[in-house]
Design a protein around this motif. Sequence first.
Motif: not given
Length: 351
Positions: A33-60
Amino acid sequence: MTLTAQVVVIGGGQAGLAAGYHLRRLGIEFVILDAQAAPGGAWQHIWESLHLFSPAAYSSLPGRFMPPQPGQIYPDAQHVVEYLTDYEKRYALPVERPVRVLGVHRDGLFLRVETDAGPWQARAVISTTGTWWRPFLPAVPGREAFEGHQLHTVTYRSPDGLHGRKIVVVGGGNSGAQIAADLAYDTQLTWVTQRPPRFLADDIDGRALFDAATARRRALDSGRPDTGGVASLGDIVAVPPVREARDRGLLKASPMFSRVLPGGVEWTDGTRAEADTIIWCTGFRPALSHLTPLQLRGRRGHIAVDGTRTVDEPRLHLLGYGDWTGPASATLIGVGRPARDTARQIAELLE
């Protein structure tokens, strides 16, 4: 009409999807049960310039590597949203949205999950609501009298509209450093931290942080001395934008001020800084108000857990709230292991 499932997962962000993946592998019937209207959780609301701390393969998440983002070593938030959307679709996870959970109640052999779309009944519940929805603001004298604009990490998006403004950014963690770096070039920035900022070594990223958090948890569980975990390394990951602003001398932190004035802030020695906007990068608290009917909080307001399972209600698990419910469990790479353990414990309960 009351709907039923063996397990109800509350929250469709990264922790909820990881839980769904492992429940599916064990053949357990569940709904997310998800309160958001679309997939992505909180990530769809985060500031525009944010980047992950790790390369994609280590963020899975478990079972599916995050594909690299073209032209980026560290993927941005939109890439994470696309990955979570694909993950949900790839594993055909049964997500109902938008459905807001209002409360969880004991109902004999079951837990009853009340929502704005009607009730659900389940043998077990996994809460994965995270912390993004409950921002923390410190009780600083004068804060309510400030005549400018106040933002929190959750409401900051980009420097647009802030050019030339007098900005105070409060917070010495990653969000404070990244947002300060975002604003360091075109505003009159004052960056304020509770203690002098501690930057991690430039070659440390999310992989090392996950390893440090895991090593600390293993040491504590086995009775060995506390390794200090991530906190022993520093507070701020030197992602490229932060590193660039720091190396250009644009990230010079001031100590925490003593009070807020209508037009700025003031330190104990009488020094003042004018401000049009204050951005509070002061953290979050677990979003757990939907669990209030279960009356699980102790005298200090803390819910006791054994791993992810709540001590006073073994049919309820808390997943993805940070080290409290699993080493680095609030991260993409870290949530998989406690999600697996949670699914296995629920399988035992159902048997």
